[in-house]
Design a protein around this motif. Sequence first.
Motif: not given
Length: 449
Positions: A247-269
Amino acid sequence: MNDLFRSPRRHQPLAARMRPTTLAHYVGQTHLLGQGKPLREAVERGQLHSMVLWGPPGVGKTTFARLLAQECDARFATLSAVLAGVKEIRQAVAEAEQHAAQSGRGTILFVDEVHRFNKSQQDAFLPYVEEGTVTFVGATTENPAFELNNALLSRCRVYLLRSLSQEELSGLLRRALEQDEELQKRNIAISDEVLDKITLSADGDARSALNLLEIACDLSREEGGKQVIDEDVLAEVLTADVRRFDKGGDFFYDQISALHKAVRGSDPDAALYWFARMIDGGCDPLYVARRAVRMASEDIGNADPRALEIALNAWDVQERLGSPEGELAIAQAIVYLAIAAKSNAVYSAYKRVLADIRREPSHEVPVHLRNAPTKLAKEMAHGADYRYAHDEPDGFAAGESYFPEAIAGRRYYDPVPRGMELKIEEKLQKLRELNQKSPRQRYPQSEKR
C-alpha cells in the motif's frame, strides 16, 4: 577469502542456508544475468560499476550484491537506510579507504532500502561514487525515478529485477529438499501439487517460498518413517497468507493503474481481475470505490451519466454494509463502468479551460451577467439587458452570450459520437444554429477553440 554467506555461530533459516555462493546457482533475472548478457559479462570480467537494483522483495537484490563482491574480489560492506544516517555513510567510506590502502581491494557498499534516505543523505554518497572510493549498489522496492535524486541516479545504472516465475521457485524448493542437509535428515515427503501451491502462494518471492517450505517442514506429520507435508499441513501454513500488495508503493499504484486502464479499455473481465487482486492483497475497498467515481467522470462522463450514480451507490453500499457485501457492489459498479459508453470530453474540456485560465488575463464578468443586489449595483447597470431564458421561446435566449466579450464563442466541450453524448451533440448543434440565425446576438460571434 572470507565466506560471505555462512555463519557457523548460530542456526540459520532455510532462506539463508540456500543463498547461492556462485552466479551459476543464482535463480532468476535471466534477462540481466543469463549467459551472454552485458551485466553477466561485466561481472565475470570483474568490471564494477555503481548501480541501483530495483525490484520487489525476495528477488535476489542482496544476494546479487554479495555475489558481485565475490566475483570481483571486492570487499562487501552494507548499510540499511532504515538505521543509518550521514555519520554512518562517512564511517563506511572511511573504512573503504582504509581497506583500499592496506589491501588494494575496492569496496562494494550495498545500501538496502536506499529510497528511505532523504535528499541530503543521498547527496552524501556523490563525491565517493564519483571518485570511485566505493562502488555503490543500492536496493529499492520503489521506483528510483521518484525516490532517488537525479544527481545520484546519473552516477548509477538502474537494473529492474523481476519476480521469480513459478518454475524458478519450484526449482529452488526442489533443490532445497535435495541439497539442504537439515531437510535431508528429516526425510521430507511432499507431492508436486503441494509444492506448486507453496510456489503460487509465495507470489514470486524466493525468500517467502523458502520460509513457507521451512514452516511446512516444522509442521509436518510423521508417517512411515517420513515427515509428510500434505494438504492439511499446507492449510495450516497458509492460514495467514496475504498476497504481495504494498500500500502506497509501486505495486499499489501499478495495480490501480491496471484496473483503471481495463475499465477505460472496456474489458470487464480484466477490470474484475485487478479489483480482486487488490482486495485479496488487503486494499481498502473504499479506496477503489473512490477511484471508481473518478473513472465514471473521467472516462465515461456524459456518454452514460448513470455510471457516476452507480459508482456513488457502490461507495455508499460499502460504507453502509462493509465487507463482503460492499465489495460485491463495487464489483458490480466496475463491470458497469467497463461496459459503459466511453467519453473523456468533459475531462478534456475541463483541462483546456484550466489551461486557458492560467495562461490568459482574468477577464471581467460582463455587465449583463453581474448580480444587482444593491441600488448602487443597479445604478451601475449590473444585470441590465440580461435575457431571462425561461421567458424566451423554448427556454433558450438565442444570440445571448455568457462569455466575456474577448473570448466570446469559444468552445471547449466536444461530445463524442457515443452513448448519450450523441443526443447532447445534436442539441448543441441545434442551439448553435439558433444563435447564428438570431438577430439579437450579444457579440458578433465566431466559434473559437
